[in-house]
Design an enzyme around this catalytic site. Structure first.
Site, PDB file in Angstrom:
ATOM      1  CD  GLU A  83      -6.219  -4.356   4.356  1.00  0.00           C
ATOM      2  OE1 GLU A  83      -6.119  -4.063   5.390  1.00  0.00           O
ATOM      3  OE2 GLU A  83      -6.510  -3.542   3.249  1.00  0.00           O
ATOM      4  CG  ASN A 100      -9.431  -0.993   1.513  1.00  0.00           C
ATOM      5  OD1 ASN A 100      -9.064  -2.298   1.551  1.00  0.00           O
ATOM      6  ND2 ASN A 100      -9.232  -0.119   2.332  1.00  0.00           N
ATOM      7  CD  GLU A 101     -10.464  -1.952   5.823  1.00  0.00           C
ATOM      8  OE1 GLU A 101     -10.227  -1.003   6.466  1.00  0.00           O
ATOM      9  OE2 GLU A 101      -9.786  -3.134   6.323  1.00  0.00           O
ATOM     10  CG  ASN A 141      -7.932   2.843   5.250  1.00  0.00           C
ATOM     11  OD1 ASN A 141      -8.604   1.587   4.911  1.00  0.00           O
ATOM     12  ND2 ASN A 141      -7.329   2.957   6.347  1.00  0.00           N
ATOM     13  CD  GLU A 190      -2.927   1.223   2.459  1.00  0.00           C
ATOM     14  OE1 GLU A 190      -2.999   0.318   3.133  1.00  0.00           O
ATOM     15  OE2 GLU A 190      -3.731   2.082   2.437  1.00  0.00           O
ATOM     16  CD  GLN A 221       0.323  -1.969   4.261  1.00  0.00           C
ATOM     17  OE1 GLN A 221       1.209  -1.167   3.882  1.00  0.00           O
ATOM     18  NE2 GLN A 221      -0.870  -1.435   4.453  1.00  0.00           N
ATOM     19  CE1 TYR A 265      -3.877  -5.908   8.873  1.00  0.00           C
ATOM     20  CE2 TYR A 265      -5.917  -5.101   8.886  1.00  0.00           C
ATOM     21  CZ  TYR A 265      -4.768  -5.139   8.521  1.00  0.00           C
ATOM     22  OH  TYR A 265      -4.570  -4.936   7.046  1.00  0.00           O
TER      23      TYR A 265
HETATM   24  O1  AHR Z   1      -3.308  -2.452   6.124  1.00  0.00           O
HETATM   25  C1  AHR Z   1      -3.470  -1.225   6.756  1.00  0.00           C
HETATM   26  C2  AHR Z   1      -4.830  -0.706   6.591  1.00  0.00           C
HETATM   27  O2  AHR Z   1      -5.791  -1.619   7.358  1.00  0.00           O
HETATM   28  C3  AHR Z   1      -5.175  -0.882   5.209  1.00  0.00           C
HETATM   29  O3  AHR Z   1      -5.188   0.323   4.684  1.00  0.00           O
HETATM   30  C4  AHR Z   1      -6.991  -0.706   5.553  1.00  0.00           C
HETATM   31  O4  AHR Z   1      -7.509  -1.520   4.411  1.00  0.00           O
HETATM   32  C5  AHR Z   1      -6.979  -1.477   6.864  1.00  0.00           C
HETATM   33  O5  AHR Z   1      -7.907  -0.704   7.842  1.00  0.00           O
END
Ligand code: AHR
Length: 511
Positions: free
Chosen positions: A292, A172-173, A72, A27, A354, A244
């Site tokens: 992710e 994305n999201e 993001n 990213e 990432q 996450y």
């Molecule tokens: O990977 C970091 C961020 O986490 C990304 O930009 C977003 O998609 C997620 O919230």
């Protein structure tokens, strides 16, 4: 001593190992691109500015597909800013990470870098501030051979051959209020459907990922996937998942069992997809792109340099979420990879977030070295050795009692069988903080096993569960031989030290 018994049978197959499970993510965020993969002037950089120390580590990691350019970031990004002569590209404010984006690195550079890394490009389009038109134009620019304004512009910009990008993320999201251009499920579902349609009109060979929930704890989780797919089921091929995890309040036992949550999350998304399929009388199968996932210490987000870096003002490539991973994190990442592989019949793509510096297995310093974090190892070994078919694993294990998830298996495992090389591979984790585990693996349908590899990641001598690899001690945590693996009468036996991850590969015949 704790014990676990694992049984595999050559006939009990989940499905082929999807090679795209070993994906990563680049990213435009923090120092992932700038001073990560790209740093003109670095002593290892080539004439394009690609850092070859990072490139070599990327190859060693074995990433197969890399998602780009966000995240993001993509929800406010104009892809046109990143193509054409570099000195004419605009400097822009990136609102997602409160950063100045120079656009020195863009689509052409990423495609060229990916070719060197041997990775497939997974390109995300901006469905935050933009829409159907920009999405279809980007597909035309990237994939159309020539003879149209957009494809000829690509050629004029130096790329005669089409990029032939197969895999595309529809934003994305967009379920998250933090996202630029956040939408309701209804708004997004219709937009995704129309963007998908228009993109496939340009290139019918592409595969499309609809945005799913940003996490299992999102208030709209479940209903979001249901509504989005009710609109776009026929037009898309995958729905995304993001997750996450971190250790909270010193509760390492629950943290070590978080793959239980990942398993449940995947199974809930599968159910939702299949519910929409049945209700809509659809024929084709939509699968999952877990694009992710990682350990991320998000509780640090409100400190000085996070999340949106506001306190630093508008700067280029600031240090953002450069989590330093330890032994515990590596064992947990090993269990996440097990969860993804066990569900490889439906999770066809996965991207660890990432690749470099930003919550990443690889770290680099500007003008300095690049090195492997602890979490590099389970990923690299599984990407290299998980081949052929995924085997169903039946586990009878002692349990750990976790405050968050109740009882969880002490020993976590996934396995693959590659007929071509005649090898079976086991990826194992001992979640126990104190006790070693004696493990027996019964191999049904195989004969004459011989150990070809046995490696271990655990607390190094003189270290503890928090030991990490740093710039000063780059190899503090790595793989060491796992001693004492034996095979006799179709049963492999081994001992996993407390808090450890291991890979055991056997050469076998077929019974
Ligand atoms: O990977 C970091 C961020 O986490 C990304 O930009 C977003 O998609 C997620 O919230």
């Amino acid at each position: 001593m704790s014990t676990a018994r694992i049984t595999v049978d050559r006939e009990f197959v989940v499905g082929p190992v999807p090679r795209r499970l070993f994906g990563s993510f680049v990213e435009h965020m923090g120092r992932c691109v700038y001073t990560g993969i790209y740093e003109p002037g670095h002593e290892t950089a080539d004439e394009k500015g690609f850092r070859h120390d990072v490139l070599e580590l990327t190859k060693e990691l074995g990433a197969t597909v890399i998602r780009y350019p966000g995240g993001n970031f993509v929800s406010g990004y104009n892809w046109e800013d990143g193509v054409g002569p570099v000195d004419q590209r605009p400097r822009r404010l990136d609102g997602a990470w409160h950063t100045v984006e120079t656009n020195a690195f863009g689509l052409h550079e990423f495609v060229e870098w990916s070719a060197l890394a041997g990775t497939e490009v997974m390109e995300a389009v901006n469905l935050g501030t933009r829409g159907v038109d920009a999405a279809r134009e980007l597909v035309e620019y990237a994939n159309h051979p020539g003879g149209t304004a957009l494809s000829d512009r690509r050629i004029a910009n130096g790329a005669k051959d089409p990029f032939d990008i197969k895999l595309w993320c529809l934003g994305n999201e967009l379920d998250g209020p933090w996202q630029i251009g956040h939408k309701t499920a209804g708004e997004y579902g219709r937009l995704a459907q129309e963007a998908a349609k228009a993109m496939k009109f340009v290139d019918p060979t592409i595969e499309l990922v609809a945005v799913g929930s940003s996490g299992r704890n999102m208030p709209t989780f479940g209903s979001w996937e249901h509504e989005v797919l009710t609109h776009a089921y026929d037009e898309v091929d995958y729905v995304s998942m993001h997750a996450y995890y971190q250790e909270h309040d010193g509760d390492a036992t629950s943290f070590l069992a978080t793959a239980v949550d990942m398993d449940a999350f995947i199974e809930e998304v599968v159910s939702t997809i299949d519910g929409v399929k049945a209700a809509g009388k659809h024929r084709k199968q939509v699968d999952i792109s877990f694009d992710e996932w990682n350990v991320w210490y998000q509780t640090g987000l409100d400190t000085d340099d996070q999340p949106h870096n506001v306190s630093k003002g508008w700067v280029e490539h600031p240090r953002l979420i450069e989590d330093q991973y330890n032994v515990t994190d590596a064992v947990v990442v090993g269990t996440f990879l097990n969860s993804l592989l066990r569900h490889g019949d439906r999770v066809k793509i996965a991207n660890q977030a990432q690749l470099v510096n930003v919550i990443a297995p690889i770290r680099s310093e500007q003008g300095g070295p690049a090195w492997r974090q602890t979490i590099f190892w389970p990923f690299a070994r599984m990407a290299a050795l998980a081949r052929g078919e995924i085997l169903r694993t039946v586990v009878t294990s002692d349990k750990i009692d976790t405050p968050k998830y109740g009882d969880a298996d002490l020993v976590d495992v996934s396995a693959t069988w590659d007929e071509e090389s005649g090898r079976v591979a086991f990826f194992l984790a001992n979640r126990g903080l104190e006790e070693a585990a004696d493990v027996e693996v019964a191999l049904r349908g195989f004969s004459g096993a011989r150990v070809t590899r046995a490696e271990l990641l655990t607390v190094p001598e003189g270290g503890d569960r928090f030991t990490s690899n740093t710039e000063q001690a780059q190899d503090a945590v790595g793989l060491v031989p796992l001693e004492g693996v034996s095979v006799d009468g179709g049963v492999a036996r081994l001992t996993l030290p407390a808090l450890s991850w291991a890979v055991v590969e056997l050469e076998v015949g077929t019974a």
